[in-house]
Design a protein around this motif. Structure first.
Motif, PDB file in Angstrom:
ATOM      1  N   VAL A   1       0.841  -1.195   0.089  1.00  0.00           N
ATOM      2  CA  VAL A   1       0.193   0.136   0.081  1.00  0.00           C
ATOM      3  C   VAL A   1       0.916   1.294   0.056  1.00  0.00           C
ATOM      4  O   VAL A   1       0.516   2.063  -0.733  1.00  0.00           O
ATOM      5  CB  VAL A   1      -1.008   0.111   1.335  1.00  0.00           C
TER       6      VAL A   1
ATOM      7  N   SER B   1      -6.963   0.931   1.468  1.00  0.00           N
ATOM      8  CA  SER B   1      -7.201  -0.350   1.520  1.00  0.00           C
ATOM      9  C   SER B   1      -8.650  -0.854   1.428  1.00  0.00           C
ATOM     10  O   SER B   1      -9.390  -0.196   2.579  1.00  0.00           O
ATOM     11  CB  SER B   1      -6.425  -1.323   2.105  1.00  0.00           C
TER      12      SER B   1
ATOM     13  N   LEU C   1      -7.401  -0.323  -4.585  1.00  0.00           N
ATOM     14  CA  LEU C   1      -7.043   0.677  -3.450  1.00  0.00           C
ATOM     15  C   LEU C   1      -7.787   1.950  -4.009  1.00  0.00           C
ATOM     16  O   LEU C   1      -7.866   2.468  -4.968  1.00  0.00           O
ATOM     17  CB  LEU C   1      -5.485   0.545  -3.608  1.00  0.00           C
TER      18      LEU C   1
END
Length: 181
Positions: A42, A55, A69
């Motif tokens: 991420v 997320s 995402l």
């Protein structure tokens, strides 16, 4: 319609970038969250896209696959709701060297912490995990599993397949030593 874009890096490749979200293909062996001084996928995506990302779902370190995402918390909430209502569905592929007794079915049970970072499936409905699977022969003693989790618990697919005697090949925690190799 998702426009295919491919950008290669050590953490992921870009599948698509949309107004509200990005779609990436996470590489295996990459942490989802930052840990042990290394940033996770991420953070790598945030650095690449130069913006905060949220997320919507996650993948275990050893697992490769598609991740959504969101570009805002509002978009993350909308996407999470779509997953919750199963308007967006996730399917996983896994290979085992053991044939289950049934070639398809539901695996249902409570998820409970076990030893050495492991989880186990119990007969309880506490922390309930439900996993649907379909199994196909690949020849040479290998089985392909198409797996659809109905819930989203830590290690759910790995624990479910182990519970039917078909641990995922290469799984360092749940597979036998031979299947791990």
């Amino acid at each position: 319609m998702l426009e295919a874009i491919t950008v290669e890096n050590e953490y992921f490749s870009v599948v698509s970038e949309e107004d509200d979200f990005v779609v990436i293909n996470k590489r295996p062996g990459i942490n989802f969250h930052s840990e042990d001084g290394e940033f996770g996928v991420v953070v790598a995506a945030e650095r690449y896209f130069k913006q905060k990302l949220f997320s919507v779902h996650r993948l275990d370190k050893m697992t490769s696959g598609i991740l959504l995402l969101a570009k805002s918390s509002a978009a993350a909430n909308r996407l999470s709701e779509l997953f919750k209502n199963q308007d967006i569905q996730k399917f996983y592929l896994a290979i085992s060297d053991k044939k289950p007794k049934k070639t398809q079915g539901l695996i249902k049970g409570g998820m409970e912490k076990s030893r050495r970072s492991m989880w186990k499936l119990t007969r309880s409905n506490d922390n309930l995990a439900i996993t649907q699977f379909f199994s196909f022969s690949l020849g040479e003693g290998k089985r392909l599993f198409v797996v659809k989790p109905k819930t989203g618990k830590t290690h759910q697919i790995r624990v479910a397949l182990k519970s039917i005697g078909s641990a995922i090949c290469g799984d360092s925690i749940y597979a036998t030593e031979e299947a791990h190799r």
